[in-house]
Enzyme design. Structure first.
Site, PDB file in Angstrom:
ATOM      1  CD  GLU A 125      30.070  67.414  77.541  1.00 57.42           C
ATOM      2  OE1 GLU A 125      31.197  67.409  78.072  1.00 57.42           O
ATOM      3  OE2 GLU A 125      29.776  68.138  76.572  1.00 57.42           O
ATOM      4  CG  ASP A 216      35.117  69.249  72.763  1.00 55.64           C
ATOM      5  OD1 ASP A 216      34.588  68.125  72.798  1.00 55.64           O
ATOM      6  OD2 ASP A 216      35.015  70.080  73.682  1.00 55.64           O
TER       7      ASP A 216
END
Length: 722
Positions: A125, A216
């Site tokens: 993250e 992602d």
């Protein structure tokens, strides 16, 4: 022809520990497999690829040919393998020894399985603190990717983010690449030519630039509407065609190659940060709303481009404050980690220690500890997976330390790191954690045989995005939109299901109601509390026998203007799966009648399933675990979860009314807004008529029968990836 530019396409593919098997398979079929198939056809292109440990283990077990192909492409220098912390923890929430351990263990796994010599890593993250530099370098990492937002928070401008930088901590040096937020929003949602034009501008404006896209892999097929857009409509092929057509000046490269052949732009120390959206989600709700309002108001202000780099949100660690349930998992995890580290320092080794470490690492997987555009902490199966592995790790530690087969113990300590003492009552079957200063509540109840915390629920609270829910559904802009732009309801009438709790959904919550209160009023949150016990502080003491321990919690409080004393006892015996609970109410005026209830919550036992149900003494089913029950004058109520293999049974010493209802949240996920079952409330309640001494009492047994689970422990679970 434009001037040359180096372009790094870095993909991060991840599925969390505990996610459903069909979600892994869906992501593989919709994203990972088709992307690799298309990429393989373009022999002149190169990418960097990070596959998280949970996903890599699943692929190895279910689609080993995929990893074989990745290994072949890595060997031919078309894919650079990026390492990371094995089970994708937020590095800020785990100790240094676990950071190094997770990174090194995954680097070894990648070397053995893919033949990759790992030099760089993906930061989970992109949550960054400067002190990580030392741990990464000590673990053998030479470079990583963060967002350009991190660099802007350090004072750099957009014009300075055309190349990587060097940072250090205590003499350990690390190369850091800025990933482009602009490209994150363009790829794969905008026309490929926009990216080509952007790269051309960067090439014209900067000498020997290195431009990095890092985001992602699920954006390429798994995010809503993207599979059709990326593959059926040909976006990915058009993108790769455009890169190929411009290969005379766009040089597809890797992070390692860029670091080796391009000088860094300079040295930088980066502040604590993550990607911009994460810092917004970490804010308290009201401040998050204000942040969004300011951003909306300033969006078209000519001063905004200059001001925006100085505007930032919150700090990731404050998710532990925003969501107390996150702090409960975090403090539980940290206690196990420190206990394991102390054991290792004594020279302990062997299978039990290795298994404890593996389960600890799996219990550190980040997704259940926070919440933003993804379900995160709102998803019960992810929270349950964290506890499953933490409870397993503790069991391995008990074995490594040579604990006896039967035992019981109690301790007082600051278990949740809030500066106040909590109580831990445990034996070889159960672990119960109580908070005397928070209403004497029972806030964790672990059942070792099924590795399940029955109190891993979630309290309903306001979220900034509830404004969008209450405003109604909209699909966002036409076409394939980013998940940040969509307002989609996964169930009907979610705007009517938003509800907030006035106290934590835990157990041993002591409630006093008005006369005439009903199940419907209580379930809707409209029942007025006449006592001051829910949030009040209780005095605690521990009574010990060799094989039996009782924790007593007492409080002098008030019901309206009447002084009332409550003493509640929780008793646990060695080798027993039963909590014995006793209540004594004292000092009640003889002419007063009180409506008293004790709330229990049971989490991880879903509603609307045939194999999860309420039952009576005779075993007759009373409805699934989302059923609202209004039972009168009974002394037994059971909750059965045959999938989990546990039967929870109440037995009371006097006739009792039972209310039950589900606790459901309205939360945000990448697929839209959804209703999620969090727990089932069970409220035994009584009309209290004091005796001649102003006293009233009741005892309850909470029996946790796991014989069904134990009878089939040799059968593999198939519903989730653990």
């Amino acid at each position: 022809m434009p001037k040359p530019v180096r372009f790094v396409l870095a993909l991060h593919s991840h599925q969390p520990i505990g996610n459903f098997e069909h979600i892994f398979e869906q992501a593989y079929q919709e994203s990972y497999r088709p992307f690799l198939e298309v990429f393989s056809r373009y022999g002149n292109l190169r990418i960097a690829l990070h596959i998280s440990g949970p996903l890599a283990e699943w692929l190895d077990a279910n689609h080993p040919d995929y990893l074989d192909r990745v290994g072949e492409l890595a060997a031919s220098d078309r894919i650079e393998i990026i390492g990371g912390a094995f089970y994708e923890p937020i590095l800020a929430m785990i100790p240094s020894h676990d950071r190094r351990g997770q990174i090194q263990s995954y680097s070894r796994w990648l070397a053995e399985r893919l033949g990759a010599a790992v030099r760089g890593m993906w930061i989970p993250e992109r949550v960054w603190e400067q002190s990580f530099t030392r741990d990464l370098a000590d673990a053998g990492i030479q470079y990583t990717i963060l967002d350009d937002f991190h660099f802007k928070c350090a004072g750099l401008t957009e014009q300075q983010l055309y190349r990587h930088y060097v940072t250090e901590d205590q003499g350990r040096v690390l190369t850091v690449f800025p990933g482009s937020e602009r490209l994150r929003y363009a790829i794969p949602f905008r026309d490929p030519q926009e990216t080509i034009d952007y790269l051309a501008r960067m090439a014209e404006e900067h000498p020997d630039p290195v431009i990095v896209f890092g985001d992602d892999g699920e954006k390429f097929g798994t995010w809503p509407e993207t599979h059709k857009h990326v593959y059926d409509d040909g976006w990915l092929e058009r993108f790769f065609d455009a890169l190929t057509a411009n290969r005379g000046w766009i040089h597809m490269t890797t992070l390692a190659e860029a670091m080796d052949h391009v000088a860094p732009a300079g040295k930088i120390y980066l502040p604590d940060a993550s990607y911009r959206e994460m810092t917004e989600w970490a804010l308290p709700v009201q401040r998050q709303v204000e942040y969004e309002q300011v951003a909306e108001q300033m969006e078209h202000d000519p001063r905004w481009p200059t001001l925006r780099p100085f505007v930032r949100g919150g700090f990731w660690r404050n998710f532990h404050v925003k969501y107390p349930e996150s702090n409960e998992m975090y403090s539980r995890m940290l206690g196990i980690s420190l206990r394991l580290e102390r054991l290792k320092r004594t020279g302990a080794a062997g299978e039990a220690v290795r298994e404890a470490e593996r389960d600890l690492y799996r219990g550190q997987c980040n997704c259940a500890y926070w919440h933003g555009a993804f379900g995160g902490i709102y998803l019960p199966h992810l929270r349950n997976a964290v506890y499953r592995h933490l409870i397993a790790a503790e069991g391995h530690l008990n074995r490594a330390e040579g604990r006896p087969a039967q035992w019981v113990e109690a301790e007082a300590n600051d278990l949740d790191l809030d500066g106040r003492q909590e109580l831990r009552l445990a034996n070889d079957k159960l672990v119960a954690l109580l908070a005397p200063h928070r209403g004497g509540q029972l806030y964790e109840l672990d059942v070792r045989a099924v590795r399940h915390n029955l109190l891993a629920g979630l309290t309903r609270r306001p979220e900034a995005y509830h404004r969008k829910v209450l405003a109604g559904e909209s699909a966002g802009e036409e076409g394939c939109a980013s998940i940040h732009e969509r307002v989609v309801f996964k169930q009907k009438d979610l705007d009517k299901r938003v509800q907030y709790d006035s106290y934590p959904r835990k157990s041993l919550i002591d409630l006093f109601y008005d006369e005439g209160v009903t199940l419907e009023t209580a379930a809707a949150g409209g029942a007025v509390q006449r006592g001051d016990f829910v949030h009040g502080s209780y005095q605690a003491r521990v009574r010990r026998n060799p094989d039996r321990i009782q924790i007593q919690l007492a409080r002098h409080g008030h019901v309206d203007d009447i002084p009332v004393r409550i003493t509640k006892g929780v008793t646990l015996s060695a080798a027993s799966p039963v909590l014995e609970i006793a209540y004594l109410l004292e000092e009640i005026p003889r002419d007063r009648i009180l409506r008293f209830a004790v709330e229990f919550n049971f989490a991880g036992m879903p509603a609307a399933a045939d194999d999860r149900f309420f039952h009576d003494t005779a075993g007759n089913r009373l409805g699934h675990l989302g059923t609202r029950l209004d039972l009168a004058d009974v002394q037994t109520l059971g909750l059965s979860d045959q999938w989990l293999g546990i039967d929870v049974r109440f037995q009371t010493s006097r006739p009792t009314g039972f209310w039950t209802w589900p606790v459901e949240t309205v939360s945000q996920s990448e697929g839209g807004f959804e209703l999620v079952h969090q727990s089932v409330v069970v409220q035994p309640h009584w009309v209290v008529r004091p005796d001649a001494r102003g006293r009233w009492s009741v005892t309850m047994q909470l029996a946790l029968d796991t014989s069904l689970a134990e009878s089939r422990q040799s059968s593999p679970a198939v519903a989730v990836v653990s």
